[in-house]
Motif scaffolding. Structure first.
Motif, PDB file in Angstrom:
ATOM      1  N   LEU A 171       0.869  -1.325  -0.146  1.00 46.85           N
ATOM      2  CA  LEU A 171      -0.098   0.205   0.102  1.00 46.85           C
ATOM      3  C   LEU A 171       1.277   1.133  -0.290  1.00 46.85           C
ATOM      4  O   LEU A 171       1.129   1.429   1.200  1.00 46.85           O
ATOM      5  N   LEU A 172       1.006   1.475  -1.478  1.00 41.22           N
ATOM      6  CA  LEU A 172       2.138   2.995  -1.381  1.00 41.22           C
ATOM      7  C   LEU A 172       0.558   4.475  -0.601  1.00 41.22           C
ATOM      8  O   LEU A 172      -0.047   4.299  -0.980  1.00 41.22           O
ATOM      9  N   SER A 173       1.453   5.099   0.121  1.00 37.63           N
ATOM     10  CA  SER A 173       0.282   5.740   1.632  1.00 37.63           C
ATOM     11  C   SER A 173       1.041   7.045   1.257  1.00 37.63           C
ATOM     12  O   SER A 173       2.212   7.423   0.850  1.00 37.63           O
ATOM     13  N   ASP A 174       0.121   8.337   1.873  1.00 36.37           N
ATOM     14  CA  ASP A 174       1.170   9.388   2.196  1.00 36.37           C
ATOM     15  C   ASP A 174       1.675   9.132   3.902  1.00 36.37           C
ATOM     16  O   ASP A 174       1.915  10.163   4.453  1.00 36.37           O
ATOM     17  N   VAL A 175       1.748   8.213   4.247  1.00 35.41           N
ATOM     18  CA  VAL A 175       2.065   7.583   5.715  1.00 35.41           C
ATOM     19  C   VAL A 175       2.985   6.919   5.118  1.00 35.41           C
ATOM     20  O   VAL A 175       3.091   5.640   4.541  1.00 35.41           O
ATOM     21  N   ASP A 176       4.480   6.799   6.466  1.00 32.77           N
ATOM     22  CA  ASP A 176       5.294   5.537   6.373  1.00 32.77           C
ATOM     23  C   ASP A 176       5.575   3.902   6.769  1.00 32.77           C
ATOM     24  O   ASP A 176       5.860   3.611   7.179  1.00 32.77           O
ATOM     25  N   GLY A 177       3.896   4.489   7.507  1.00 29.06           N
ATOM     26  CA  GLY A 177       3.913   2.966   8.376  1.00 29.06           C
ATOM     27  C   GLY A 177       2.702   3.107   9.089  1.00 29.06           C
ATOM     28  O   GLY A 177       1.692   3.538   8.811  1.00 29.06           O
ATOM     29  N   PHE A 178       2.317   2.507   9.935  1.00 30.87           N
ATOM     30  CA  PHE A 178       1.428   2.090  11.177  1.00 30.87           C
ATOM     31  C   PHE A 178       2.570   2.510  12.056  1.00 30.87           C
ATOM     32  O   PHE A 178       3.251   1.939  12.763  1.00 30.87           O
ATOM     33  N   TYR A 179       1.594   3.305  13.095  1.00 34.53           N
ATOM     34  CA  TYR A 179       1.776   4.334  13.727  1.00 34.53           C
ATOM     35  C   TYR A 179       1.332   3.953  14.946  1.00 34.53           C
ATOM     36  O   TYR A 179       0.435   3.546  14.703  1.00 34.53           O
ATOM     37  N   SER A 180       1.389   3.661  16.482  1.00 34.10           N
ATOM     38  CA  SER A 180       0.527   3.544  17.925  1.00 34.10           C
ATOM     39  C   SER A 180      -0.191   4.988  17.839  1.00 34.10           C
ATOM     40  O   SER A 180      -1.003   4.883  18.769  1.00 34.10           O
ATOM     41  N   ALA A 181      -0.041   5.819  16.994  1.00 34.00           N
ATOM     42  CA  ALA A 181      -1.144   6.672  17.096  1.00 34.00           C
ATOM     43  C   ALA A 181      -0.812   8.380  16.048  1.00 34.00           C
ATOM     44  O   ALA A 181       0.167   7.669  15.724  1.00 34.00           O
ATOM     45  N   ASN A 182      -1.172   8.905  15.853  1.00 35.19           N
ATOM     46  CA  ASN A 182      -1.171   9.580  14.611  1.00 35.19           C
ATOM     47  C   ASN A 182      -0.087  10.238  15.507  1.00 35.19           C
ATOM     48  O   ASN A 182      -0.046  11.135  15.818  1.00 35.19           O
ATOM     49  N   PRO A 183       1.010  10.637  13.789  1.00 32.99           N
ATOM     50  CA  PRO A 183       2.314  10.705  14.348  1.00 32.99           C
ATOM     51  C   PRO A 183       2.410  12.750  14.311  1.00 32.99           C
ATOM     52  O   PRO A 183       2.857  13.238  14.832  1.00 32.99           O
ATOM     53  N   ASN A 184       0.779  13.425  14.025  1.00 31.74           N
ATOM     54  CA  ASN A 184       0.819  14.607  13.271  1.00 31.74           C
ATOM     55  C   ASN A 184       0.305  15.255  14.874  1.00 31.74           C
ATOM     56  O   ASN A 184       0.817  16.521  15.624  1.00 31.74           O
ATOM     57  N   ASP A 185      -0.581  14.431  15.671  1.00 28.90           N
ATOM     58  CA  ASP A 185      -1.211  15.036  16.737  1.00 28.90           C
ATOM     59  C   ASP A 185      -0.532  14.172  18.001  1.00 28.90           C
ATOM     60  O   ASP A 185      -0.317  14.891  19.324  1.00 28.90           O
ATOM     61  N   ASP A 186       0.568  13.204  18.121  1.00 31.67           N
ATOM     62  CA  ASP A 186       1.347  12.857  19.484  1.00 31.67           C
ATOM     63  C   ASP A 186       3.059  12.717  18.661  1.00 31.67           C
ATOM     64  O   ASP A 186       3.212  11.347  18.406  1.00 31.67           O
TER      65      ASP A 186
END
Length: 369
Positions: A171-186
């Motif tokens: 899945l080519l996405s606008d994020v570089d992986g799955f995070y434990s929380a939204n990295p933009n907020d946390d």
């Protein structure tokens, strides 16, 4: 952590935000040409590639001057009708210099829910891949409605990966992986390198969709991962915006890999075995021996048919003395199987009045004991 070198059949999902410039609504031609380089690079290694591409609505809305907001259903369908032809042409022009033939495949949710249409889709894509083509798959937004659409191309990509028996889904996405929380907020959010099991805790960490052009959020990506990994297909989430994103992934770019729970062949055989058989066919000794060597079941090897069953149903496979040796998805109804049993595949068209498939049950649709 997985690598693309491990894959033999790879499905790549491309989001709208990667293909279409958000400000201008125009195709990111340089990026698409770089993706074509990646596809050619992988095919040179002997890999089968399927692209599941968003972008038709995003392209069409720019041409039609529609606003960059949520569209009404009929506006989305109109934008897709304009954008699909442009999207297909863009892929053809990007891949043709590499000597790669492209094929457009438009699907709806009904194509996977209806077993007969699912088998047709599988057979078509298998044929395209065997001929060296790269299928470009998209949801048929021109005719899809809210009741029958996949709703996002992450789920569509996972379903296509299952359909073609892929061993990797990217899945080519606008994020570089799955995070434990939204990295933009946390700022304390951590990216997972590998997820071996999708636990309730992992699911609880997924956020909602946020991009204006693309619908998929982490929830839909996890849904895709559950579908893919259960079918024996590893999945990666990786940032797609840099040029040559697949080459970057292979060379250590950030990503999260979800581990396959088995291999595609084993998962498919378990799925077939779990179905309730709708009938049976009895074989002659030669057919039993051929199938034990991994061959498909041809009509010539069938001596008796018990039904009723329809095309796509699971049926029991019996030895000459009636002992069950496995199950398979039949490519003919019981009525048709009764007509062609014991006959050569070259006689099928004459017997049924239309061209048919050579095998009664293809080896990929067999689960032998």
């Amino acid at each position: 952590m997985g690598t693309l070198s491990d894959g033999k059949r790879i499905v790549v999902k491309i989001g709208s935000a990667l293909l279409v410039d958000r400000a201008t609504g125009k195709l990111r031609a340089d990026w698409l040409r770089s993706l074509a380089q990646d596809v050619a690079w992988l095919k040179e290694q002997g890999k089968d590639i399927v692209l599941v591409s968003s972008g038709s609505i995003a392209l069409g809305r720019g041409v039609l001057g529609l606003p960059a907001t949520t569209l009404a259903l009929e506006q989305s369908q109109a934008a897709a009708a304009v954008g699909q032809i442009r999207l297909a042409r863009a892929y053809e022009e990007a891949l043709e210099p590499h000597g790669i033939t492209t094929a457009q495949v438009l699907v709806t949710l009904e194509d996977s829910a209806d077993r007969r249409r699912y088998l047709n889709s599988r057979a078509t894509m298998e044929q395209l891949l065997s001929l060296g083509a790269v299928p470009i798959v998209n949801e048929n937004d021109t005719v899809a409605t809210d009741e029958i659409r996949f709703g996002d191309n992450d789920r569509l990509a996972a379903q296509i990966a299952v359909t073609v028996g892929a061993d990797q889904l990217i899945l080519l996405s606008d994020v570089d992986g799955f995070y434990s929380a939204n990295p933009n907020d946390d700022p304390a959010a951590i990216r997972y390198e590998t997820v071996t099991t999708i636990t309730p805790e992992i699911e609880a960490q997924a956020g909602d969709a946020g991009s204006g052009l693309s619908k998929g959020g982490m929830k839909t990506k996890l849904m895709a991962a559950k579908t893919a990994t259960a079918a024996g297909c590893a999945m990666a989430i990786s940032e797609g915006s840099p040029l040559r994103p697949l080459f970057a992934l292979e060379n250590g770019a950030n990503a999260t890999w979800f581990t396959a729970q088995s291999d595609p062949q084993t998962a498919r055989k378990l799925w077939i075995t779990a179905m309730k058989p709708r009938g049976s066919v009895t074989l002659d000794p030669g057919a039993v021996a051929a199938m034990s060597r991994g061959k498909s079941l041809l009509p010539a090897g069938v001596t008796a048919v018990q039904g009723p069953f329809a095309r796509g149903d699971s049926i029991s496979i019996l030895t000459p003395d009636g002992h069950p040796i496995g199950y398979g998805l039949t490519r003919y109804s019981s009525h048709e199987a009764e007509i062609i049993k014991g006959r050569q595949s070259t006689e099928i068209e004459h017997l049924l009045g239309s061209p048919g498939r050579a095998a009664l049950i293809h080896r990929d649709d067999l689960a032998l004991s």
